[in-house]
Design an enzyme around this catalytic site. Structure first.
Site, PDB file in Angstrom:
ATOM      1  CB  THR A 121      14.043  13.056  19.806  1.00 33.40           C
ATOM      2  OG1 THR A 121      14.828  13.336  18.344  1.00 33.40           O
ATOM      3  CG2 THR A 121      14.847  13.267  20.755  1.00 33.40           C
ATOM      4  CD  GLU A 123      17.898  15.837  17.039  1.00 33.01           C
ATOM      5  OE1 GLU A 123      18.526  16.173  18.049  1.00 33.01           O
ATOM      6  OE2 GLU A 123      17.237  16.643  16.235  1.00 33.01           O
ATOM      7  CE1 TYR A 148      14.845  18.274  22.025  1.00 34.75           C
ATOM      8  CE2 TYR A 148      16.051  17.252  20.006  1.00 34.75           C
ATOM      9  CZ  TYR A 148      14.807  17.505  20.959  1.00 34.75           C
ATOM     10  OH  TYR A 148      13.766  16.915  20.606  1.00 34.75           O
ATOM     11  CE  LYS A 152      12.430  14.731  24.199  1.00 35.74           C
ATOM     12  NZ  LYS A 152      11.376  15.181  24.778  1.00 35.74           N
TER      13      LYS A 152
HETATM   14  P1  NAD Z   1       7.419  22.683  20.375  1.00 35.05           P
HETATM   15  O1  NAD Z   1       8.840  23.457  20.536  1.00 35.05           O
HETATM   16  O2  NAD Z   1       6.836  22.985  19.127  1.00 35.05           O
HETATM   17  O3  NAD Z   1       6.494  22.585  21.573  1.00 35.05           O
HETATM   18  C1  NAD Z   1       6.936  22.409  22.850  1.00 35.05           C
HETATM   19  C2  NAD Z   1       5.952  22.965  23.833  1.00 35.05           C
HETATM   20  O4  NAD Z   1       6.294  22.522  25.193  1.00 35.05           O
HETATM   21  C3  NAD Z   1       5.568  24.487  23.748  1.00 35.05           C
HETATM   22  O5  NAD Z   1       4.233  24.687  23.666  1.00 35.05           O
HETATM   23  C4  NAD Z   1       6.260  24.954  25.029  1.00 35.05           C
HETATM   24  O6  NAD Z   1       5.451  26.089  25.599  1.00 35.05           O
HETATM   25  C5  NAD Z   1       5.795  23.616  25.967  1.00 35.05           C
HETATM   26  N1  NAD Z   1       6.916  23.827  26.915  1.00 35.05           N
HETATM   27  C6  NAD Z   1       8.330  24.221  27.005  1.00 35.05           C
HETATM   28  N2  NAD Z   1       8.757  24.111  28.221  1.00 35.05           N
HETATM   29  C7  NAD Z   1       7.638  24.003  29.256  1.00 35.05           C
HETATM   30  C8  NAD Z   1       7.644  23.579  30.485  1.00 35.05           C
HETATM   31  N3  NAD Z   1       8.588  23.705  31.362  1.00 35.05           N
HETATM   32  N4  NAD Z   1       6.322  23.339  31.062  1.00 35.05           N
HETATM   33  C9  NAD Z   1       5.241  23.224  30.293  1.00 35.05           C
HETATM   34  N5  NAD Z   1       5.381  23.205  28.971  1.00 35.05           N
HETATM   35  C10 NAD Z   1       6.497  23.473  28.554  1.00 35.05           C
HETATM   36  O7  NAD Z   1       8.015  21.025  20.213  1.00 35.05           O
HETATM   37  P2  NAD Z   1       7.542  19.998  19.366  1.00 35.05           P
HETATM   38  O8  NAD Z   1       8.173  20.101  17.947  1.00 35.05           O
HETATM   39  O9  NAD Z   1       6.189  19.968  19.331  1.00 35.05           O
HETATM   40  O10 NAD Z   1       8.106  18.715  20.304  1.00 35.05           O
HETATM   41  C11 NAD Z   1       7.175  18.123  20.858  1.00 35.05           C
HETATM   42  C12 NAD Z   1       7.846  16.919  21.441  1.00 35.05           C
HETATM   43  O11 NAD Z   1       8.090  15.840  20.499  1.00 35.05           O
HETATM   44  C13 NAD Z   1       9.177  17.287  22.199  1.00 35.05           C
HETATM   45  O12 NAD Z   1       9.373  16.249  23.572  1.00 35.05           O
HETATM   46  C14 NAD Z   1      10.582  16.896  21.246  1.00 35.05           C
HETATM   47  O13 NAD Z   1      11.549  16.289  21.634  1.00 35.05           O
HETATM   48  C15 NAD Z   1       9.553  15.706  20.620  1.00 35.05           C
HETATM   49  N6  NAD Z   1       9.893  15.430  19.120  1.00 35.05           N
HETATM   50  C16 NAD Z   1      10.023  16.337  18.313  1.00 35.05           C
HETATM   51  C17 NAD Z   1      10.208  16.263  16.881  1.00 35.05           C
HETATM   52  C18 NAD Z   1       9.840  17.193  15.797  1.00 35.05           C
HETATM   53  O14 NAD Z   1      10.498  16.986  14.773  1.00 35.05           O
HETATM   54  N7  NAD Z   1       9.480  18.323  16.050  1.00 35.05           N
HETATM   55  C19 NAD Z   1      10.696  14.807  16.416  1.00 35.05           C
HETATM   56  C20 NAD Z   1      10.381  13.740  17.660  1.00 35.05           C
HETATM   57  C21 NAD Z   1      10.467  14.148  18.947  1.00 35.05           C
HETATM   58  O1  DAU Z   2      15.108  14.086  14.683  1.00 34.27           O
HETATM   59  C1  DAU Z   2      14.072  14.523  15.467  1.00 34.27           C
HETATM   60  C2  DAU Z   2      14.274  16.065  16.057  1.00 34.27           C
HETATM   61  O2  DAU Z   2      13.926  16.859  14.680  1.00 34.27           O
HETATM   62  C3  DAU Z   2      13.445  16.712  17.032  1.00 34.27           C
HETATM   63  O3  DAU Z   2      13.865  15.808  18.136  1.00 34.27           O
HETATM   64  C4  DAU Z   2      13.746  18.023  17.115  1.00 34.27           C
HETATM   65  O4  DAU Z   2      12.930  18.488  18.346  1.00 34.27           O
HETATM   66  C5  DAU Z   2      13.273  18.759  15.981  1.00 34.27           C
HETATM   67  O5  DAU Z   2      13.683  20.126  16.172  1.00 34.27           O
HETATM   68  C6  DAU Z   2      14.284  18.261  14.668  1.00 34.27           C
HETATM   69  O6  DAU Z   2      15.685  18.357  15.161  1.00 34.27           O
HETATM   70  P1  DAU Z   2      16.515  19.028  13.766  1.00 34.27           P
HETATM   71  O7  DAU Z   2      17.655  19.553  14.227  1.00 34.27           O
HETATM   72  O8  DAU Z   2      16.816  17.841  12.733  1.00 34.27           O
HETATM   73  O9  DAU Z   2      15.438  19.807  13.039  1.00 34.27           O
HETATM   74  P2  DAU Z   2      15.803  21.447  12.438  1.00 34.27           P
HETATM   75  O10 DAU Z   2      14.278  21.687  11.700  1.00 34.27           O
HETATM   76  O11 DAU Z   2      16.203  22.286  13.311  1.00 34.27           O
HETATM   77  O12 DAU Z   2      16.511  21.007  11.196  1.00 34.27           O
HETATM   78  C7  DAU Z   2      16.489  20.070  10.216  1.00 34.27           C
HETATM   79  C8  DAU Z   2      17.816  19.975   9.511  1.00 34.27           C
HETATM   80  O13 DAU Z   2      17.932  21.393   8.825  1.00 34.27           O
HETATM   81  C9  DAU Z   2      19.107  19.936  10.139  1.00 34.27           C
HETATM   82  O14 DAU Z   2      20.010  19.101   9.303  1.00 34.27           O
HETATM   83  C10 DAU Z   2      19.680  21.422  10.120  1.00 34.27           C
HETATM   84  C11 DAU Z   2      18.853  21.866   8.879  1.00 34.27           C
HETATM   85  N1  DAU Z   2      18.633  23.334   8.737  1.00 34.27           N
HETATM   86  C12 DAU Z   2      17.734  23.826   9.599  1.00 34.27           C
HETATM   87  C13 DAU Z   2      17.533  25.180   9.396  1.00 34.27           C
HETATM   88  C14 DAU Z   2      16.523  26.022  10.698  1.00 34.27           C
HETATM   89  C15 DAU Z   2      19.308  23.951   7.669  1.00 34.27           C
HETATM   90  O15 DAU Z   2      19.663  23.560   6.716  1.00 34.27           O
HETATM   91  N2  DAU Z   2      18.767  25.420   7.650  1.00 34.27           N
HETATM   92  C16 DAU Z   2      17.805  26.024   8.444  1.00 34.27           C
HETATM   93  O16 DAU Z   2      17.551  27.216   8.390  1.00 34.27           O
END
Ligand code: NAD
Ligand code: DAU
Length: 332
Positions: A121, A123, A148, A152
């Site tokens: 990420t 972050e 978190y 990472k």
């Molecule tokens: P998510 O929370 O939707 O999915 C995570 C998955 O991992 C789930 O299916 C969960 O069951 C599985 N998991 C958790 N712990 C586990 C374990 N110990 N063993 C096996 N499986 C396990 O997450 P996401 O949003 O799809 O993110 C996926 C990856 O991408 C993460 O590594 C996150 O850090 C990274 N990432 C996410 C974002 C975002 O915006 N969502 C952005 C950049 C990077």
């Molecule tokens: O930047 C990449 C990251 O983006 C990933 O690594 C994380 O897994 C993913 O969850 C995401 O992190 P954020 O903390 O940025 O995402 P989130 O959706 O939780 O929140 C996005 C922004 O919105 C953040 O500034 C917090 C704000 N927020 C979030 C929620 C849930 C609100 O204002 N209101 C809300 O209800």
């Protein structure tokens, strides 16, 4: 054709990745997923069972990881605890899965000389000022803020150390905020869309000025495929699509697209340590690997995502009430 092990493939980005792999390649796919609260079996429904199988298991389980890695050519690690708010309430599973789990995968790919791609990420770089042109690059120092993002960051450093010390064949990608189908309703965009469907006003943390750099999940996954195919071993690639948008703007746009007044939202308690702004400079990925994002119009991508949640209530309805009950405890 090769055998790909996708950890965390029942979560948001992983499930989209598996669907993309099955649609656009001929690889056989195994998902290893612990099926935590964040996983959804329905995200993997209707997949071709001749090329796909799901194993319920933990990436921290040494024997299970060893067994599965030994029979695959490539491992793509999406498995993680992914939600910042949860990491503030309960950091332990973040350290366990994100650090110990990554360690277990690294030991197995080292043993069997299997290609490894680690999903990370933006972050890990901390945050940026609002009134600044600076963006994260591959050389920005790590400076994570939350449990978190610290977990990472630690996992990335483990990958780098295993490359340097043991010569494993690994790459890392650090991506900005994803949006699109199959995203858990705890996350910002699906939370607001499903709140509006339920007649609840969107909720903005703090003053809503925080900026995220939005990218469609398919653009992220295209980048991952490209890095696996053509990326240089040992390298880190930043993934972002120039999508900087304030949280307030996202909420206003969502309200408008769903037929509400743009100011019909409420402010709630801020996230402790809330990162101000993320922004990615993805020019290395564009210039060296020729990656080009397709979803450059955020408004149109958001509209499609709203339609998906409207049309797939059976996917998110079972998890909505429990998610909101958790938020209520922290006044959010
Ligand atoms: P998510 O929370 O939707 O999915 C995570 C998955 O991992 C789930 O299916 C969960 O069951 C599985 N998991 C958790 N712990 C586990 C374990 N110990 N063993 C096996 N499986 C396990 O997450 P996401 O949003 O799809 O993110 C996926 C990856 O991408 C993460 O590594 C996150 O850090 C990274 N990432 C996410 C974002 C975002 O915006 N969502 C952005 C950049 C990077
Ligand atoms: O930047 C990449 C990251 O983006 C990933 O690594 C994380 O897994 C993913 O969850 C995401 O992190 P954020 O903390 O940025 O995402 P989130 O959706 O939780 O929140 C996005 C922004 O919105 C953040 O500034 C917090 C704000 N927020 C979030 C929620 C849930 C609100 O204002 N209101 C809300 O209800």
């Amino acid at each position: 054709m090769s055998r790909i092990l996708v950890t965390g493939g029942a979560g948001f980005i992983g499930a989209n990745f598996v669907r993309r792999l099955l649609e656009t390649t001929e690889h056989d796919v195994t998902v290893l997923d612990a099926m935590t609260y964040a996983a959804n079996l329905a995200s993997l429904a209707d997949l071709d069972e001749r090329r796909f199988r799901l194993v319920k298991g933990d990436i921290c389980d040494t024997a299970e990881v060893d067994r599965l890695v030994s029979t695959h050519d490539t491992v793509v690690n999406f498995a993680a605890e992914s939600h910042n708010d949860n990491s503030l309430a309960q950091p332990r599973p973040f350290v366990q899965t994100n650090l110990v789990g990554t360690f277990e995968l690294l030991e197995a790919v080292r043993k069997y000389d299997v290609r490894f791609h680690h999903i990370s990420t933006d972050e890990v770089y901390g945050d940026l000022e609002l009134d600044d042109d600076a963006r994260f690059t591959e050389t920005t120092p790590y400076n994570p803020s939350s449990p978190y993002s610290a977990s990472k960051a630690g996992s990335d450093l483990l990958v780098r150390a295993w490359v340097r010390s043991f010569g494993i064949r690994a790459t890392i990608s650090n991506c900005s905020n994803n949006y699109g189908p199959y995203q858990h309703v705890e996350k910002f965009i699906p939370r607001q869309i499903t709140n509006l469907i339920d007649g609840v006003r969107p909720k903005l943390y703090g003053s809503g000025v925080n900026v995220r750099d939005w990218i469609h999940v398919d653009d992220h996954n295209d980048a991952v495929l490209r890095i696996i195919d053509r990326g240089e071993i040992g390298r880190t690639y930043l993934v972002g699509a120039d999508g900087e948008t304030s949280n307030k703007r996202v909420v206003e746009l969502t309200l408008q697209l769903m037929g509400h007044a743009a100011d019909d939202y409420e402010y709630v308690a801020d996230r402790p340590g809330h990162d101000l702004r993320y922004a990615i400079d993805a020019s290395v990925l564009r210039d060296e690997l020729g990656w080009i994002p397709r979803y450059v119009d955020f408004e149109s991508g958001l509209r499609t995502t709203i339609d998906w949640y409207r049309n797939n209530e059976n996917w998110w309805r079972p998890i909505k009430a429990a998610t909101e009950a958790k938020y209520a405890l922290s006044g959010q």
